[in-house]
Enzyme design. Structure first.
Site, PDB file in Angstrom:
ATOM      1  CE  LYS A  99      25.576 134.463  45.713  1.00  0.00           C
ATOM      2  NZ  LYS A  99      26.159 135.673  46.307  1.00  0.00           N
TER       3      LYS A  99
ATOM      4  CG  ASP B 224      22.394 139.709  48.387  1.00  0.00           C
ATOM      5  OD1 ASP B 224      22.156 138.489  48.497  1.00  0.00           O
ATOM      6  OD2 ASP B 224      23.469 140.165  47.943  1.00  0.00           O
TER       7      ASP B 224
ATOM      8  CD  GLN C 142      29.301 137.544  45.725  1.00  0.00           C
ATOM      9  OE1 GLN C 142      28.253 137.181  45.203  1.00  0.00           O
ATOM     10  NE2 GLN C 142      29.665 137.138  46.931  1.00  0.00           N
TER      11      GLN C 142
END
Ligand code: NAP
Length: 283
Positions: free
Chosen positions: A53, A120, A97
């Site tokens: 990422k 997200d 994460q």
């Protein structure tokens, strides 16, 4: 018949080029999109994901910041970090994460992220916005699947889409996105009886289970479009999806490969969400 591949690698390359150009334009207005990635603990798969990422951010010209914390980090300390990033004007997107170590409540942490920075798309207000058709960040993996359907010019209106898997991050939002495009949606899960009979009726199949050979050729209607979200290992340890790729490609009209399908699109949509967050910060 052999299905055409929908390459997430090619589509991502095109989309990331556009994101790069829009980033350069935004920079002329004094804003560089910034993504903060928080990693707690040493989970090896998570380390690979966050590295990918951060690298993708750098390639399109974003500012990225990777915060690594030891597995023992307390929830209060983590919430403090999230609060600090919420208040940082150079950070447009915040990603924690997952999975988090067991002592941390992932949902509580996600709810602490400002909805304006929830790139997200996991915050309840993002989920509610998707559910009600309001603007908000869409979860990256199902959004990437929608872009793949769009890339082949597929018209979902009136089509029957069968989604296998009902997680909050893939299956449920996928079903909502397909519904928004006027598909008739069936959502299957582990208690579904006779999965094959549902899949056989589908014009579009999206499998997000995490188990090999969930979808086999005998279950697929000739000409259906098959999107494989699953990430599994075969007997040789090679990455594979939920779909029996070699069998199903003989029956489907389009199919996504694993690797090189949905995976790259997930990161591309994260970049897209972060760019949008930065653009919104100007208005
Ligand atoms: P998850 O939270 O474990 O959800 C799996 C879903 O599959 C659940 O809803 C479960 O039903 C359902 N299921 C399990 N066995 C089934 C069966 N025999 N028949 C029908 N449904 C069944 O997983 P996830 O996070 O959604 O991820 C799914 C897969 O996608 C995993 O392989 C993951 O690695 C992959 N993934 C890939 C990407 C990417 O970027 N490529 C991103 C995210 C996830 P219940 O709800 O009834 O338990």
């Amino acid at each position: 018949m052999s299905a055409q591949l929908i390459s997430g690698v090619d589509l991502s390359r095109q989309m990331r080029q556009r994101i790069k150009e829009q980033t350069a334009l935004l920079q002329t207005k004094g804003v560089t999109p910034g993504l903060a990635v928080i990693l707690v603990g040493e989970d090896p798969a998570s380390q690979v994901y966050v590295r990918n990422k951060v690298k993708a951010c750098e390639e399109v010209g974003f500012h990225s910041r990777l915060e690594r914390h030891p597995a023992q980090l307390s929830e209060a300390e983590l919430l403090e970090r999230v609060a600090a990033l919420n208040g940082d004007p150079g950070t447009h997107g915040i990603l924690v994460q997952l999975p988090l170590p067991a002592h941390l409540n992932a949902q509580r942490v996600i709810e602490a992220i400002s909805p304006d920075k929830d790139v997200d798309g996991f915050h309840v207000s993002s989920a509610g916005a998707l559910m009600t058709g309001l603007p908000g960040f869409w979860p990256c993996t199902p959004h990437g699947c929608m872009k793949m359907l769009e890339s082949i010019g597929y018209k979902l209106r009136g089509r029957h889409a069968v989604v296998i898997g009902r997680s909050n991050i893939v299956g449920k939002p996928m079903a909502m996105m397909l519904l928004q495009q006027d598909a008739t949606v069936t959502l299957c899960h582990s208690a579904t009886q006779d999965l094959a009979s549902h899949v056989r009726q589908a014009d579009v199949v999206v499998s997000a289970v995490g188990r090999r050979n969930v979808v086999t050729a005998d279950m697929v209607k000739p000409g259906a479009v098959v999107i494989d979200v699953g990430m599994n290992r075969d007997d040789q340890g090679k990455l594979c999806g939920d779909v029996d790729f070699e069998g199903v490609r003989q029956v489907a009209s389009y199919i996504t490969p694993v690797p090189g399908g949905v995976g790259p699109m997930t990161i591309t949509m994260l970049l897209d969400n972060t760019l949008q967050a930065a653009q919104r910060s100007l208005s």
